[in-house]
Scaffold this motif. Structure first.
Motif, short mmCIF file in Angstrom:
data_model
loop_
_atom_site.label_atom_id
_atom_site.label_comp_id
_atom_site.label_asym_id
_atom_site.label_seq_id
_atom_site.Cartn_x
_atom_site.Cartn_y
_atom_site.Cartn_z
N LEU A 109 -42.14 -64.37 -35.92
CA LEU A 109 -41.70 -64.20 -34.54
C LEU A 109 -40.47 -63.30 -34.46
O LEU A 109 -40.42 -62.36 -33.66
CB LEU A 109 -41.38 -65.58 -33.93
N LEU A 110 -39.47 -63.58 -35.30
CA LEU A 110 -38.23 -62.81 -35.29
C LEU A 110 -38.47 -61.34 -35.68
O LEU A 110 -37.89 -60.43 -35.09
CB LEU A 110 -37.20 -63.45 -36.21
N ILE A 111 -39.32 -61.13 -36.68
CA ILE A 111 -39.62 -59.75 -37.10
C ILE A 111 -40.28 -58.97 -35.98
O ILE A 111 -39.88 -57.84 -35.67
CB ILE A 111 -40.51 -59.77 -38.36
N ASN A 112 -41.29 -59.57 -35.36
CA ASN A 112 -42.02 -58.88 -34.30
C ASN A 112 -41.17 -58.68 -33.04
O ASN A 112 -41.39 -57.74 -32.28
CB ASN A 112 -43.29 -59.66 -33.94
N LEU A 113 -40.20 -59.56 -32.84
CA LEU A 113 -39.30 -59.43 -31.69
C LEU A 113 -38.18 -58.43 -31.97
O LEU A 113 -37.80 -57.64 -31.10
CB LEU A 113 -38.71 -60.80 -31.35
N THR A 114 -37.67 -58.46 -33.21
CA THR A 114 -36.48 -57.69 -33.55
C THR A 114 -36.76 -56.19 -33.70
O THR A 114 -35.92 -55.37 -33.29
CB THR A 114 -35.85 -58.23 -34.85
N ILE A 115 -37.89 -55.83 -34.27
CA ILE A 115 -38.16 -54.41 -34.53
C ILE A 115 -38.12 -53.56 -33.25
O ILE A 115 -37.38 -52.57 -33.18
CB ILE A 115 -39.49 -54.22 -35.29
N PRO A 116 -38.86 -53.92 -32.19
CA PRO A 116 -38.77 -53.13 -30.95
C PRO A 116 -37.37 -53.17 -30.34
O PRO A 116 -36.89 -52.17 -29.79
CB PRO A 116 -39.79 -53.79 -30.02
N LEU A 117 -36.69 -54.33 -30.44
CA LEU A 117 -35.35 -54.43 -29.88
C LEU A 117 -34.36 -53.55 -30.63
O LEU A 117 -33.49 -52.91 -30.02
CB LEU A 117 -34.87 -55.89 -29.92
N ALA A 147 -41.10 -55.77 -26.84
CA ALA A 147 -40.74 -56.78 -27.84
C ALA A 147 -41.39 -58.12 -27.51
O ALA A 147 -41.91 -58.81 -28.40
CB ALA A 147 -39.22 -56.92 -27.91
N LEU A 148 -41.38 -58.50 -26.24
CA LEU A 148 -41.98 -59.78 -25.84
C LEU A 148 -43.48 -59.77 -26.07
O LEU A 148 -44.05 -60.75 -26.58
CB LEU A 148 -41.68 -60.05 -24.36
N ILE A 149 -44.13 -58.69 -25.70
CA ILE A 149 -45.58 -58.59 -25.90
C ILE A 149 -45.92 -58.60 -27.38
O ILE A 149 -46.90 -59.22 -27.82
CB ILE A 149 -46.12 -57.31 -25.22
N ASN A 150 -45.08 -57.94 -28.18
CA ASN A 150 -45.31 -57.89 -29.62
C ASN A 150 -45.14 -59.24 -30.29
O ASN A 150 -45.82 -59.55 -31.27
CB ASN A 150 -44.34 -56.88 -30.25
N ALA A 151 -44.25 -60.07 -29.74
CA ALA A 151 -43.96 -61.38 -30.34
C ALA A 151 -44.83 -62.50 -29.79
O ALA A 151 -44.82 -63.61 -30.33
CB ALA A 151 -42.48 -61.74 -30.12
N GLU A 152 -45.61 -62.22 -28.77
CA GLU A 152 -46.37 -63.26 -28.07
C GLU A 152 -47.31 -64.05 -28.97
O GLU A 152 -47.50 -65.25 -28.81
CB GLU A 152 -47.16 -62.60 -26.92
N LYS A 153 -47.89 -63.39 -29.97
CA LYS A 153 -48.88 -64.07 -30.81
C LYS A 153 -48.27 -65.14 -31.70
O LYS A 153 -49.00 -65.90 -32.34
CB LYS A 153 -49.64 -63.06 -31.66
N TYR A 154 -46.93 -65.22 -31.74
CA TYR A 154 -46.28 -66.23 -32.58
C TYR A 154 -45.54 -67.30 -31.78
O TYR A 154 -44.83 -68.11 -32.35
CB TYR A 154 -45.30 -65.55 -33.54
N THR A 155 -45.71 -67.29 -30.45
CA THR A 155 -45.10 -68.33 -29.63
C THR A 155 -45.99 -68.56 -28.41
O THR A 155 -47.17 -68.22 -28.42
CB THR A 155 -43.66 -67.93 -29.23
#
Length: 204
Positions: A109-117, A147-155
């Motif tokens: 989750l953090l990786i997928n959220l952090t990279i775009p941010l 970032a939110l769309i990228n992290a959605e699959k883990y939350t």
């Protein structure tokens, strides 16, 4: 027997959901992140008002680099408080529901959220350096939405809808350059509060 099978299937599904998705995210995190953004936006508006600038009626106002840098630091402060509240309420919910915090799902989750941010942060720094101030607010909304769309699959899957709204706001703000603060307040303030309330009621 059928009811027992259905109960077992629901239990298995619940276990799979907990193992593949980070479900300790609290709606209160969104509410307080939104309140932080509203506080930051209000500070910027009052600061401009004290300088004799009516943000709502002024057209193509020019701001000194030092003032824009101050507002950029305000945005970073908002981010700091949003993250702090997020961590606090996440730990509280995790403790209440007896869910582990640091798992492979959390890392994903953090990786997928952090990279775009992080890419968005570097991009905004370049805009600041090149005095392209009017594009900073749209860029923050766009990269945050991605970032939110990228992290959605883990939350929670609901988070992608917030991401879509942030993208729409970011794209719309590109056509109203100079009014980014209004879009920023709506995106990071109002939408976060509404999303947080919905999330809190749905998953409390």
């Amino acid at each position: 027997m059928t009811d027992k099978h259905q109960e077992d299937l629901m239990h298995i599904r619940s276990m799979m959901e907990r193992s593949s998705r980070f479900i300790s995210l609290s709606g209160l995190s969104g509410v307080f992140a939104g309140l932080s953004a509203l506080a930051g936006g209000t500070y910027v508006y009052i600061r401009l008002k004290n300088l004799g600038v009516d943000y709502l009626t002024s057209e193509n106002a020019y701001y000194e680099k030092e003032l824009v840098l101050e507002f950029f630091l305000v945005a970073l402060a908002v981010l700091f408080f949003a993250i702090t509240f997020g961590i606090y309420f996440t730990f509280q919910k995790s403790k209440k529901n007896n869910h582990p915090i640091w798992t492979s799902t959390t890392k994903n989750l953090l990786i997928n959220l952090t990279i775009p941010l992080f890419v968005g942060f570097v991009f905004c720094l370049s805009l600041l350096m090149h005095h392209l101030f009017v594009f900073i607010a749209p860029a923050t909304l766009l990269f945050y939405g991605l970032a939110l769309i990228n992290a959605e699959k883990y939350t929670f899957s609901d988070i992608k809808y917030l991401g879509y709204l942030e993208l729409l706001l970011g794209m719309a703000s590109l056509f109203f350059l100079g009014k980014g603060l209004l879009f920023w307040i709506i995106g990071f303030g109002v939408l976060h509060i509404l999303y947080g309330i919905i999330l809190f009621k749905k998953y409390k």
